[in-house]
Design a protein around this motif. Structure first.
Motif, PDB file in Angstrom:
ATOM      1  N   GLU A 221      29.758  29.890  41.510  1.00  0.00           N
ATOM      2  CA  GLU A 221      29.938  29.297  42.836  1.00  0.00           C
ATOM      3  C   GLU A 221      30.516  30.316  43.820  1.00  0.00           C
ATOM      4  OE1 GLU A 221      32.330  25.533  44.850  1.00  0.00           O
ATOM      5  OE2 GLU A 221      31.773  25.468  42.723  1.00  0.00           O
ATOM      6  N   LYS A 222      31.498  31.074  43.371  1.00  0.00           N
ATOM      7  CA  LYS A 222      32.100  32.080  44.245  1.00  0.00           C
ATOM      8  C   LYS A 222      31.122  33.218  44.518  1.00  0.00           C
ATOM      9  CE  LYS A 222      36.173  35.003  44.876  1.00  0.00           C
ATOM     10  NZ  LYS A 222      37.420  35.525  44.272  1.00  0.00           N
ATOM     11  N   GLU A 225      28.876  32.246  47.274  1.00  0.00           N
ATOM     12  CA  GLU A 225      29.613  32.328  48.538  1.00  0.00           C
ATOM     13  C   GLU A 225      29.700  33.775  49.015  1.00  0.00           C
ATOM     14  OE1 GLU A 225      34.169  31.581  50.106  1.00  0.00           O
ATOM     15  OE2 GLU A 225      33.428  30.408  48.404  1.00  0.00           O
TER      16      GLU A 225
END
Length: 413
Positions: A221-222, A225
């Protein structure tokens, strides 16, 4: 028999030698020869008086002649052009590799476009992209070609495509991945494919954002991003940009911040050859490229601008000419060479237009400015717009500098 043959040969040789010895040599020549041999033995140069009987001429070696005179077969290819920039320190080796890999993708797509009608690559693929547009078969294939070429070059870290929902990090097992970020529209104008009209590919290359290092390899997820943050850079930060036009010939036009250069694919050798050296767009041009079918949906300022272009009395008796292909690459390429303006304004249905900032507007505006032109949203410089989203859209007006300024005289009121 062998003995008698050798004796005969030796006898003939001796006889010839004797004959040569009896040849009379003129006294003047003999004296000069003697002086020359004497001077050469002593290491002394021949005097002008003694050498007066001889005409001397310096003859260049074949190697020197080949170096001094440019061969009629000498050509400048994309590879040699990139090498010259790398040697001069203008670009890094890593950037040269990324551009070469992009050129390879363009060669493959050019071949696919040329054979689309006989390879069952025309028509719709049966899916939609993130913008809700029907994907053509060649859209899907071209996207894969770009991803494969760029991820396999070992110099890219993030790839963002118009056909993908989100940018993706390059992660190849047991291989080296680099830092460059490449954004691309793999096949712009693909709706024209079935009609055999010009289409093209557009790309932009960024260096990684110093504010957001790609270090979250274990956090999916990071990592996504971080990819988005790295991709969403303003066009003024581009390290390079370009497009490839697939038409009567395949032409790759690109810039690394030192001007605009065009390379035409020579199919006989499989190389892009420099054909457009340091392209400069004319300051003015009486051609406008807008989809006037949407004119009633535009704001009043844009309508007034288009109306003004059609008034003969305002332009010395001859109004502007309208040319619109419906393929951004084709329309922009003509504008780059002939001058004029290309525009895709916002309208009541799409206030920000339909062109994507990252994949289309920023790269084309970068090229326009490098060629001496301009790119604007109608309110501000396109290259100054910092993206808020990967697939953000903005209005686009680009081309000759004075033509864009004239448009802004309407839209900035």
């Amino acid at each position: 028999v062998a003995h008698r043959s050798s004796v005969g040969v030796n006898a003939k040789a001796n006889k010839a030698s004797g004959a040569m010895a009896k040849v009379a040599v003129p006294a003047r020549v003999a004296g000069a020869l003697k002086a020359a041999s004497s001077g050469a033995a002593m290491g002394a140069p021949m005097s002008g008086k003694r050498a007066s009987g001889f005409a001397t001429k310096a003859v260049a070696s074949p190697e020197t002649q080949m170096t001094d005179a440019k061969s009629e077969y000498a050509i400048s290819t994309l590879t040699s052009w990139l090498f010259s920039l790398e040697k001069a320190g203008t670009i890094t080796n890593e950037l040269a590799v990324v551009i070469s890999s992009t050129a390879l993708a363009c060669k493959q797509i050019a071949s696919l476009v040329n054979r689309a009608g006989i390879s069952n690559l025309t028509g719709v693929a049966g899916a939609q992209n993130v913008q809700g547009e029907d994907q053509k078969k060649l859209d899907v294939v071209s996207n894969e070609v770009f991803k494969n070429c760029l991820s396999g070059c070992g110099r890219t870290g993030v790839l963002a495509s118009e056909e993908e929902d989100l940018p993706v990090a390059v992660d190849i097992a047991d291989a080296y991945s680099g830092d460059y970020i490449v954004v691309f529209d793999p096949l712009d104008g693909s709706s024209n494919i079935d009609a055999g009209i010009s289409v093209g590919s557009i790309f932009g290359i960024y260096e990684p954002s110093e504010e957001c290092p790609m270090d979250a390899q274990d956090d999916a997820e990071k990592l996504v991003e971080q990819c988005v943050v790295n991709v969403c850079q303003p066009g003024k930060d581009l390290a390079g940009a370009g497009y490839c036009l697939y038409s009567s010939s395949t032409i790759l036009v690109l810039s690394v911040g030192t001007g605009v250069y065009g390379f035409t694919l020579d199919p006989t050798i499989g190389e892009f050859v420099l054909t457009h050296d340091n392209v400069k767009i004319p300051e003015t041009g009486k051609i406008y490229s807008f989809n006037e079918g949407n004119m009633d949906l535009w704001d009043q300022a844009t309508q007034d601008y288009i109306t003004s272009l059609k008034k003969p009395e305002k332009w010395g008796g001859k109004p502007y000419s309208a040319r619109y292909i419906g393929s951004l690459v084709g329309d922009f390429h003509r504008t780059l060479l002939y001058g004029g303006i290309y525009g895709y304004p916002g309208d009541s249905k799409n206030p920000n237009g339909k062109l994507r900032l990252l994949y289309e507007c920023a790269p084309m505006s970068f090229l326009a400015e490098q060629a001496g032109g301009a790119g604007s949203t109608g309110k501000m410089r396109v290259l100054d717009v910092a993206p808020d989203a990967v697939h953000q859209r903005v209005p686009l007006f680009c081309g000759s500098k004075k033509e864009v300024e004239y448009l802004e005289s309407f839209t900035k009121k």
